[in-house]
Design a protein around this motif. Structure first.
Motif, short mmCIF file in Angstrom:
data_model
loop_
_atom_site.label_atom_id
_atom_site.label_comp_id
_atom_site.label_asym_id
_atom_site.label_seq_id
_atom_site.Cartn_x
_atom_site.Cartn_y
_atom_site.Cartn_z
N ARG A 1 -10.34 -7.80 -77.88
CA ARG A 1 -11.24 -8.82 -78.42
C ARG A 1 -11.93 -8.34 -79.68
O ARG A 1 -12.36 -9.10 -80.50
N ALA B 1 -15.70 -16.53 -83.01
CA ALA B 1 -15.34 -17.30 -84.21
C ALA B 1 -14.34 -18.38 -83.87
O ALA B 1 -13.24 -18.43 -84.38
N SER B 2 -14.72 -19.27 -82.97
CA SER B 2 -13.78 -20.32 -82.56
C SER B 2 -14.35 -21.70 -82.80
O SER B 2 -14.17 -22.61 -82.01
N THR C 1 -13.79 -11.66 -81.55
CA THR C 1 -13.05 -12.77 -82.18
C THR C 1 -13.24 -14.09 -81.45
O THR C 1 -13.15 -15.15 -82.05
N ASP C 2 -13.52 -14.04 -80.18
CA ASP C 2 -13.69 -15.28 -79.45
C ASP C 2 -14.91 -16.06 -79.91
O ASP C 2 -15.01 -17.27 -79.69
N MET D 1 -8.27 -4.86 -83.24
CA MET D 1 -7.09 -5.66 -83.58
C MET D 1 -6.48 -5.16 -84.87
O MET D 1 -5.26 -5.02 -85.02
N VAL E 1 -3.03 -6.13 -80.31
CA VAL E 1 -3.49 -7.30 -81.07
C VAL E 1 -3.82 -8.44 -80.11
O VAL E 1 -4.84 -9.12 -80.23
N LEU E 2 -2.94 -8.66 -79.16
CA LEU E 2 -3.13 -9.83 -78.30
C LEU E 2 -4.24 -9.64 -77.28
O LEU E 2 -4.87 -10.59 -76.86
N ILE F 1 -12.46 -7.15 -83.26
CA ILE F 1 -11.64 -7.39 -84.45
C ILE F 1 -11.16 -6.09 -85.07
O ILE F 1 -10.07 -5.99 -85.64
N LEU G 1 1.47 -4.64 -80.62
CA LEU G 1 1.40 -6.08 -80.33
C LEU G 1 0.45 -6.34 -79.16
O LEU G 1 -0.38 -7.25 -79.21
#
Lengths: 101, 523, 626
Positions: A27, A96-97, A93-94, A32, A23-24, A29, A20
């Motif tokens: 950054r 893709a916001s 991932t940041d 993750m 995942v959190l 992917i 967990l």
């Protein structure tokens, strides 16, 4: 020798939390996705331990389900990652916001 | 049946207008004009035939959703017919005034215009509270479109503001309607929205007051009383001329009508309790509206604040609870509708020609447009309450009537007449008199515009010299309403002793009290 | 014949209507014909109706003519009905007759002006409204006439609308009088709530029974009506509008601001005399206001250089005399003076107008001079008017009317020696400023040449009014000189006679001699200071005190500071309506909250996942442990 159930479940819980956390906090992917695999395996370990306690095969059957599902999920996930990379040119991932505000 | 046909006629003409807008720009105008003219003729024929009638002159009932107790119940008495006459008259005027002014999406414009008028007609004749609320909301949406599509520079803001204010307050009214519905249902077992059955619902005074506040807020916002008047200046300024005419001339009056027709008879005791506050709000509106009107430099905004001030008189008169003041209110509704519509037409006609509403840029226009100046003069004199024109009769009746009810407030309100002079004369001075600030080359009023203004002038002078033609028609309905609001108060106080009056025996008082006490024990 | 009473009002109205509809297309001569003709016919009708009224009606029983029911609401039913009695007959005669003469004069005076038709429309409307005012049988109809003449006055003062100063003067006049009107309206409310009718006759009949003498409600009502009168008649403290009203054309000043509208207050108080008699405080207040006003205005007139402003302050002063008379209960004396004043003041204004016109719109007296040879008829009629104003003994009508007021100010049961002294001082000041004006304008060195002589239509009214200013006084001679009481008998059919307390022919003779000597003394003083003296052709140099008087005791400054500027300031700062801020505040709050909440939608996957995880933990904790 018998390992007490609590220790097994504890191991599973610790693995789950590590997953967990990954995942959190990651950054990347791909990392993750790796962490999600860890979480899944932790859940599977919990099932095996429970199955061993009750002496039934259900735990190990569940684990096979989880493995299968993880495999399917990883393949879909990797496909999506490739699409994301082609669009955003990055695996952060940041980036893709765009659905914000 | 005829009442339903009137509404259907308006809606039908509106739809036809929208359709025909595809092929020609004149066809929607002609269709709308025809529709409203038929309505005017119908209403005048009613008024001619049934002059001193008491009670409902026309009525129609048809069940709609019986499981909820909702019917299509409409009825018109003298007061409603007068309001319908005003509606159709101002409807014709607004179609005529937008003949040359609106050139895009003409069909849709007339569709909206017709639906607003249909909604207003519904409001003035509905006797079923659900139908009333339905018509109330029907009025809002087309008006929103009228402002936001054909309006001036700040139209979106104004349209939103108008819609939110009136919709929000309407929601409070709907909650009150539902409250009334349920209370009546629980106490009598009959769940109905019918106005005539809901009168005299037994409620505790606190409940009645709370429910009344819901209605009152909706109507006060519509009537643009301070402090809920903020929507009015923006809506009136940004709306096209026809929109302003309907807004000022009709929509504000639906608020007054609602107070007279619904609040006073449904909640007489609560109305009496609320009266001092309402009268004070009325006086504040008169003076604050006048003060704001004096400071404006946008001609339409100025006239909008004049409306706020005049509506204060109406609120003052309604809560005086006597016949003189109430007749004054009826007169003010009609006279103000006409005179403010005329002022908005002058502002709109001027805006069309010189593309500005800023009075600081005008001046000395009497030389170039004397006819417009003369018409402006007449209606400026009307709005300051010159005797011989309708507004004087209205204001003087209201002041005389409310002097009976509350002397100090009336005295303060009378100074509103001085304030009216100050802002009204400013209009004349800044626009038509004085030096020419800018060399405007403007055409004077055309034949169409002159015809509109002359007809409005004739009406306002007629109202000033022969007000009986209007006051006779509304006398019976007004007397009925005053009786209901004043009589019920006395009735509740002698409710306990009503059976004693029948026996006429002193000992029976104790018996009655004893009976009440024992009845309580039995439960 | 009496039934044609309504026609007297309808004729000027019809004239106005006709000119409104067709004025643009008619030639000037036709416009003049309609405008002048309507009022002239009304004047002839007034005489005819009056004669018919008096025929066989020695007691002066009023004639009532009901036209139509105006309003009928819940017991409030004022009608459009006219009431003709001796008082209203006197007023009608003056209004129509003097009005007709002034219309004739203005046909030629305004001949070259733009808006010729507009002028006559407004003038005719004014005459119609003034007639409604004096003929009304109930106070609401009178209020209609009251407001109507106010509007026409506004329109006529601002007639030359291109100059914003005229518009300002017009608005000032209307607003100041409206303040008085509002007070009067409140008085009407009290009257209605007490008597349930506004019919003048009924109210006056019921009043003594309903209100005891000196009761506070009677005093309040009377004072409120007095405020109305004070506003319309330009007395203290609402007198500031009249000098500015001189911005209008001279015929307007003659008709409205000397002869008729400003006397509406006199009419009101004399009509409601019963109420004033029930409120001695109010009646005393009337007299005191009259006395103070006549002195103040007289002193102000002494320091003016504009010929019309002298006459304006003079009007304020003379109406002060009328108020003084009303205040001591000298009803017929007040009306007598009203009539005579109408004649000579209209004459003076028309004469001044003629002088201004031929001197190319020159108002400054010090730029005129030596005109007595150049404009003979104007000069002689002006001199007669001035003499009447000064109340030169025995010859002029003004002497008889003013003297009667002075005498009754002393001898009436409500009079006092102080009031008499005030009136006497006023006589001196009047004589002084009047003949100052005459000497500066008509004698001395000629500063400017008149371009032409006034035409025939301007001269005829001057002559007629001149004759009236001389001869009209002989209908009312005091007890010790001939004892003719035609007018007071006439008026006393409707209004009560004055209760005279101190009398005696010798004292009256003594007072008359004193008054005559004071008047002649004033003329003599004016002669010494102003006859044939060289003046600079400009505004005279004034000391600070003289400047103060010149500005009319600077009431304008007072009102500006106390009322006008604060109101304008309060209006301006709140122009955008502070209440609107509440609603825009709500909208702003919503927007802020929106911005706040939208930060949670940042599009980042990690944030969403974190929130889901935390939320799941929280909910599970709650479910398992609570």
């Amino acid at each position: 020798m018998n390992i007490p159930m609590e220790q097994g479940l504890l191991l599973a819980a610790v693995l789950f939390c590590i997953g967990l956390g990954g995942v959190l906090l990651r950054r990347d992917i791909i990392f993750m996705l790796l962490s999600i695999e860890v979480m899944l395996n932790a859940a599977g370990l919990a099932f095996i331990v429970a199955g061993a306690k009750w002496g039934q095969a259900d735990g190990q059957v569940m684990f096979i389900f989880i493995l299968t599902m993880a495999a399917a999920e990883v393949s879909v996930g990797l496909a999506l990652i490739i699409q994301m990379f082609m669009k955003f040119k990055s695996i952060d991932t940041d980036v893709a916001s765009t659905m914000n505000g | 049946m005829i009442l339903v046909w009137l509404i259907i006629l308006l809606m039908g003409c509106g739809s036809l207008a929208w359709l025909s807008g595809r092929w020609s720009s004149t066809l929607p105008r002609i269709i709308s004009l025809a529709g409203i003219t038929i309505q005017v003729v119908t209403i005048i024929s009613f008024l001619m035939q049934y002059k001193q009638h008491s009670g409902w002159i026309v009525s129609y009932t048809h069940s709609w959703m019986p499981s909820f107790g909702i019917q299509i119940k409409m009825a018109a008495d003298g007061l409603s017919l007068l309001m319908l006459l005003l509606t159709s008259l101002l409807g014709i005027i607004s179609v005529l005034i937008s003949w040359k002014e609106i050139n895009e999406q003409v069909g849709f414009f007339h569709f909206n215009l017709m639906f607003v008028l249909a909604g207003i007609t519904g409001v003035f004749v509905a006797l079923d509270l659900f139908l009333f609320y339905f018509s109330w909301e029907v009025m809002l949406v087309p008006m929103y479109f009228l402002i936001s599509i054909w309006g001036n520079e700040n139209k979106t803001y104004a349209a939103y503001k108008f819609f939110l204010f009136t919709q929000g307050s309407g929601l409070l009214m709907f909650l009150s309607i539902l409250g009334l519905y349920f209370i009546h249902g629980h106490s009598t077992g009959v769940f109905t929205f019918d106005y005539e059955q809901l009168i005299g619902t037994k409620m505790t005074p606190q409940t009645a007051f709370v429910l009344m506040i819901g209605f009152v807020i909706a109507f006060i916002v519509k009537l643009s009383t301070v402090p809920f008047h903020s929507w009015l200046p923006d809506a009136h300024t940004q709306a096209p001329t026809a929109g302003s005419v309907i807004l000022a001339g009709l929509l504000l009056k639906t608020g007054a009508y609602g107070l007279i027709r619904f609040v006073l008879p449904l909640f007489p005791l609560a109305s009496h309790q609320f009266a001092p506050v309402a009268m004070a709000l009325g006086v504040i509106s008169i003076l604050y509206g006048a003060k704001l009107a004096f400071a404006q430099t946008d001609i339409k905004r100025l006239v909008a604040y004049i409306s706020v001030s005049h509506m204060g008189f109406i609120l003052l008169g309604i809560y005086a609870f006597n016949e003189i003041a109430m007749q004054g209110v009826v007169m003010q509704m009609i006279a103000h509708g006409i005179s403010t519509a005329a002022l908005f037409i002058i502002a709109g006609v001027l805006h069309d020609r010189i593309k500005t509403r800023d009075i600081d840029q005008m001046g000395g226009l009497w030389l170039t447009v004397p006819k417009m100046g003369a018409m402006g003069l007449i209606f400026v004199l009307a709005s300051l309450g010159l005797p011989g024109l309708g507004n004087f009769i209205a204001e003087i009746l209201i002041l005389f009537g409310s002097f009976f009810a509350n002397e100090p407030l009336t005295i303060i309100a009378t100074f509103g007449l001085v304030a009216a002079t100050i802002y009204s004369l400013r209009i004349m001075q800044k626009i038509f008199y004085g030096k020419e600030r800018t060399q405007w080359k403007v055409a004077d009023l055309s034949i169409r515009e002159m015809a509109i203004m002359l007809s409005l002038t004739t009406v306002i002078i007629w109202l000033g010299i022969f007000p009986s033609s209007v006051l006779d028609i509304s006398r019976k309905p007004v007397q009925n309403i005053i009786e209901e609001v004043n009589g019920a108060r006395i009735n509740t106080e002698i409710q306990h002793y009503s059976h004693i009056e029948k026996k006429g025996d002193n000992c029976s008082i104790n018996l009655a009290v004893f009976k009440d006490n024992t009845a309580h024990i039995k439960k | 014949m009496k039934e044609l009473l309504w026609l007297i009002v309808a004729l000027p109205l019809a004239g106005a209507l006709l000119l409104t509809l067709a004025g643009k297309r008619l030639p000037r001569l036709a416009i003049a014909f309609i405008g002048v003709g309507s009022v002239t016919f009304a004047a002839i009708l007034a005489i005819v109706v009056g004669l018919d009224f008096l025929h066989g009606n020695a007691a002066g029983i009023p004639y009532e003519q009901f036209l139509w029911q105006w309003i009928n609401v819940g017991g409030f039913s004022p009608n459009v009905a006219f009431n003709l009695d001796t008082v209203s007959l006197t007023f009608i005669f003056v209004i129509t007759f003097v009005g007709a003469l002034i219309h004739l004069y203005s046909a030629q005076f305004m001949w070259k002006e733009d808006g010729y038709a507009r002028f006559f429309i407004y003038m005719n409307l004014f005459v119609a409204f003034m007639l409604v005012l004096v003929l009304a049988d109930n106070m609401l109809l009178m209020y209609m006439g009251w407001e109507g003449v106010g509007v026409c006055s506004y329109l006529l003062i601002g007639f030359w609308y291109k100059d914003p100063a005229n518009g300002y003067a017009a608005r000032k006049a209307f607003i100041v009088t409206r303040i008085g009107d509002t007070a009067m309206a409140i008085g009407l409310f009290i009257l209605f709530i007490t008597y349930h009718t506004l019919n003048i006759h009924d109210v006056l009949a019921a009043a003594p029974g309903k209100w005891p003498v000196g009761s506070s409600i009677a005093v309040t009502t009377a004072l409120l009506l007095l405020c109305g009168g004070v506003g319309k008649s330009a007395q203290l403290p609402l007198q500031t509008w009249l000098p500015d009203a001189m911005a209008g054309p001279s015929p307007v000043s003659a008709l409205i601001h000397s002869a008729t509208m400003v006397t509406a207050g006199v009419y009101l108080i004399s009509r409601t005399h019963v109420l004033f008699e029930l409120a001695p405080i109010a009646q005393n207040a009337t007299a005191i206001i009259g006395a103070i006003t006549l002195l103040m205005a007289g002193v102000a007139a002494l320091n003016q250089h504009d010929i019309k402003k002298v006459l304006a302050y003079s009007t304020i002063s003379q109406i002060g005399y009328m108020f003084l008379a009303l205040g001591v209960g000298a009803w017929s004396a007040a009306i007598f003076h009203f009539m005579i004043h109408a004649f000579f003041k209209a004459l003076l204004f028309l004469g001044a107008g003629a002088v201004i016109l031929v001197m190319n719109d020159e108002h400054n007296m010090f730029k005129m001079g030596g005109l007595w040879k150049k404009l003979p008829i104007t000069f002689w009629t002006f001199l007669i008017g001035a003499g009447s104003l000064t109340a030169l003994p025995l010859l002029t009508a003004g002497f008889y009317s003013k003297d009667k007021i002075l005498w009754l100010a002393y001898s009436s049961d409500r009079g006092s020696v102080w009031l008499w002294l005030a009136g006497l001082t006023g006589t001196f000041i009047t004589a002084l400023y009047t003949f100052r004006m005459v000497f500066i304008v008509f004698f001395g060195k000629t500063k400017g040449e008149p371009t032409y002589r006034p035409g025939i239509f301007m001269t005829i009214p001057l002559v007629v009014l001149g004759l009236l200013s001389l001869g009209a006084g002989f209908i009312e001679l005091p007890d010790n000189i001939g004892h003719v009481t035609l007018l007071s008998d006439f008026i006393e059919k409707t209004l009560p006679a004055t209760m005279v307390m101190r009398y005696g022919n010798n004292i009256e003779l003594l007072f008359q001699i004193i008054a005559a000597m004071v008047a002649i003394g004033g003329v003599a003083t004016a002669y010494v200071y102003y006859f044939n003296k060289p003046f600079p052709a400009a505004e005279p140099e004034r000391t600070k005190l003289q400047n103060f008087f010149y500005k009319g005791w600077d009431f304008d400054l007072l009102y500006n500071t106390i009322i006008v500027r604060p109101v304008v300031f309060l209006s301006r700062i709140d122009k955008n309506d502070c209440i609107d801020r509440c609603y825009t505040g709500i909208a702003a709050l919503t927007l802020t909250l929106h911005k706040l909440f939208s930060t949670t939608q940042n599009g980042k996957l990690r944030t969403y996942a974190t929130v889901v995880a935390i939320g799941a933990i929280v909910i599970l904790t709650i479910i398992f442990y609570l």
